[in-house]
Design an enzyme around this catalytic site. Structure first.
Site, mmCIF file in Angstrom:
data_model
loop_
_atom_site.group_PDB
_atom_site.id
_atom_site.type_symbol
_atom_site.label_atom_id
_atom_site.label_comp_id
_atom_site.label_asym_id
_atom_site.label_seq_id
_atom_site.Cartn_x
_atom_site.Cartn_y
_atom_site.Cartn_z
ATOM 1 N N THR A 63 3.637 3.967 0.580
ATOM 2 C CA THR A 63 3.334 3.006 1.653
ATOM 3 C C THR A 63 3.402 1.570 1.111
ATOM 4 O O THR A 63 3.930 0.659 1.756
ATOM 5 C CB THR A 63 1.917 3.279 2.216
ATOM 6 O OG1 THR A 63 1.789 4.685 2.444
ATOM 7 C CG2 THR A 63 1.661 2.545 3.505
ATOM 8 N N TRP A 64 2.895 1.396 -0.087
ATOM 9 C CA TRP A 64 2.919 0.078 -0.754
ATOM 10 C C TRP A 64 4.364 -0.349 -1.017
ATOM 11 O O TRP A 64 4.765 -1.476 -0.716
ATOM 12 C CB TRP A 64 2.137 0.218 -2.054
ATOM 13 C CG TRP A 64 1.796 -1.031 -2.778
ATOM 14 C CD1 TRP A 64 1.890 -2.331 -2.312
ATOM 15 C CD2 TRP A 64 1.278 -1.110 -4.111
ATOM 16 N NE1 TRP A 64 1.463 -3.197 -3.290
ATOM 17 C CE2 TRP A 64 1.079 -2.487 -4.397
ATOM 18 C CE3 TRP A 64 0.955 -0.168 -5.095
ATOM 19 C CZ2 TRP A 64 0.576 -2.922 -5.628
ATOM 20 C CZ3 TRP A 64 0.457 -0.605 -6.306
ATOM 21 C CH2 TRP A 64 0.268 -1.956 -6.572
ATOM 22 N N HIS A 120 10.693 11.986 0.390
ATOM 23 C CA HIS A 120 9.907 12.618 -0.676
ATOM 24 C C HIS A 120 10.735 13.707 -1.368
ATOM 25 O O HIS A 120 10.235 14.400 -2.251
ATOM 26 C CB HIS A 120 8.647 13.265 -0.103
ATOM 27 C CG HIS A 120 7.584 12.295 0.321
ATOM 28 N ND1 HIS A 120 7.219 11.208 -0.436
ATOM 29 C CD2 HIS A 120 6.762 12.273 1.410
ATOM 30 C CE1 HIS A 120 6.242 10.551 0.181
ATOM 31 N NE2 HIS A 120 5.951 11.173 1.297
ATOM 32 N N SER A 150 -5.687 11.907 -4.634
ATOM 33 C CA SER A 150 -5.206 11.282 -3.406
ATOM 34 C C SER A 150 -4.627 12.333 -2.440
ATOM 35 O O SER A 150 -4.917 12.318 -1.236
ATOM 36 C CB SER A 150 -4.157 10.220 -3.760
ATOM 37 O OG SER A 150 -3.810 9.476 -2.633
ATOM 38 N N TYR A 208 3.211 2.944 -10.357
ATOM 39 C CA TYR A 208 2.104 2.413 -9.546
ATOM 40 C C TYR A 208 1.190 1.530 -10.403
ATOM 41 O O TYR A 208 0.846 0.417 -10.030
ATOM 42 C CB TYR A 208 1.332 3.604 -8.972
ATOM 43 C CG TYR A 208 0.166 3.276 -8.072
ATOM 44 C CD1 TYR A 208 0.307 3.251 -6.685
ATOM 45 C CD2 TYR A 208 -1.103 3.025 -8.598
ATOM 46 C CE1 TYR A 208 -0.777 2.979 -5.857
ATOM 47 C CE2 TYR A 208 -2.185 2.751 -7.781
ATOM 48 C CZ TYR A 208 -2.024 2.730 -6.419
ATOM 49 O OH TYR A 208 -3.096 2.457 -5.595
ATOM 50 N N LYS A 276 -8.457 4.268 -1.220
ATOM 51 C CA LYS A 276 -9.122 3.335 -2.149
ATOM 52 C C LYS A 276 -8.130 2.403 -2.831
ATOM 53 O O LYS A 276 -8.472 1.289 -3.191
ATOM 54 C CB LYS A 276 -9.849 4.131 -3.232
ATOM 55 C CG LYS A 276 -11.137 4.773 -2.771
ATOM 56 C CD LYS A 276 -11.923 5.247 -3.988
ATOM 57 C CE LYS A 276 -13.177 5.975 -3.584
ATOM 58 N NZ LYS A 276 -13.802 6.655 -4.749
#
Ligand code: PAP
Length: 310
Positions: A63-64, A120, A150, A208, A276
């Site tokens: 998403t980022w 994905h 997650s 990430y 988070k």
């Protein structure tokens, strides 16, 4: 299609109280409608040389990466006060290729405002034209222990199960056996990593944790790679910093669309994608024994590579 899926190896995740059934197609595990979409994509999707594929295993920063790439490619048209990301979920701005029952493949392209598509799918299962054409691939990956945590919370929330009802240890054990979203996770990362060594001009790997610790250099690498480098003047004017801030977890998770929205027909509320956004949350969930087990498995799988997933 129905018959074909039924004939695949199946696994019912015990932590899901029987609600999550996964199927093994080619060498990866996923849920039914995404495997159907993967098959359709493999049969009919044609990549264009100008396409940019944002590839990832679930919960590794998809998403980022979508928000950042979208903001980079649209920065001449929009700024932080006008960008569609203010009101449109990142997954609507950049569609998932194998979500084919929602978006027909021939329409994926018609509906694209930009040549950005996500998937994905493991590298080996990408539609042939994605591999053979000159399109670009950006692959994001993440510390395996944070991915486990997650994926667990995402699945649990989607199925409306409390932590008491969905024992984390069972989800952890499934993950170790490779039964995770598009897993085994190690194979997913290894597939793209190997391909990136062979074709560095086609595939960019981002981590990430590196995006978190050094956002500026990594966002600039991303912009260069997708053919939209920042000029010196833009950098001086704070354009890179503004995009980083806008797409950061703090800002995105507070937007109304990401707090209360939901894609039509989806099981998943947009807020599930903004939990988070931290590095190291696994420490709150994995016991020492679990940490040792997953680290050992990772050492074995990644022996001889320069990859660090721990
Ligand atoms: P997807 O693959 O299903 O699209 P993805 O976006 O990869 O999901 O993963 C969601 C994770 O990214 C969540 O991590 P967490 O469960 O450990 O919190 C989510 O919080 C995190 N995330 C989403 N947006 C951002 C962001 N802007 N910055 C950092 N992390 C983010």
């Amino acid at each position: 299609m129905e018959e074909m899926i039924k004939a695949l190896p199946q696994h019912t995740n015990s932590w899901s109280k029987g609600k999550m059934i996964m199927y093994k197609y080619q060498d990866f595990w996923s849920i039914k409608h995404l495997i159907e979409g993967a098959i359709l994509a493999q049969q009919s999707f044609k990549a264009e040389p100008s396409d940019v594929f944002l590839c990832s295993a679930p919960k590794t920063g998809t998403t980022w990466l979508k928000s950042l790439s979208f903001a980079i490619l649209t920065r001449e048209k929009f700024d932080e006060s006008t960008t569609p990301l203010l009101t449109k979920f990142a997954h609507e701005c950049v569609p998932l290729l194998e979500n084919s029952h929602v978006v027909e493949h021939e329409n994926i392209r018609k509906n694209l405002s930009l040549p950005l598509i996500s998937t994905h799918l493991p590298y080996a299962s990408l539609p042939e034209s994605v591999i053979s054409s000159n399109c670009k691939i950006v692959y994001i990956y993440r510390n395996i222990k944070d991915v486990i945590v997650s994926q667990y919370h995402f699945g649990r929330e989607a199925l409306k199960l409390s932590m008491e009802d969905a024992p984390f240890e069972e989800a952890f054990n499934d993950f170790c056996k490779g039964v995770s979203g598009y897993g085994p996770y190690w194979d997913h990362v290894l597939g793209y990593w190997k391909a990136s060594l062979e074709r560095p001009e086609k595939i960019l790997l981002l981590k990430y944790e590196d995006l978190k610790s050094e956002p500026k250099s990594n966002v600039k690498r991303l912009a260069d790679f997708i053919g939209s480098p920042f000029s010196v003047d833009e950098e001086k004017a704070g354009v890179v910093d503004n995009i980083i801030k806008f797409c950061g977890f703090e800002n995105m998770s507070k937007l109304e669309v990401n707090k209360t929205g939901k894609i039509n027909g989806s099981l998943f509320e947009n807020r599930f994608y903004y939990r988070k956004g931290k590095v190291g949350d696994w420490m709150n969930y994995l016991t020492n024994e679990m940490k040792e087990k997953i680290d050992k498995l990772t050492d074995e799988k990644f022996d001889g590579t320069s990859l660090l997933l721990k």
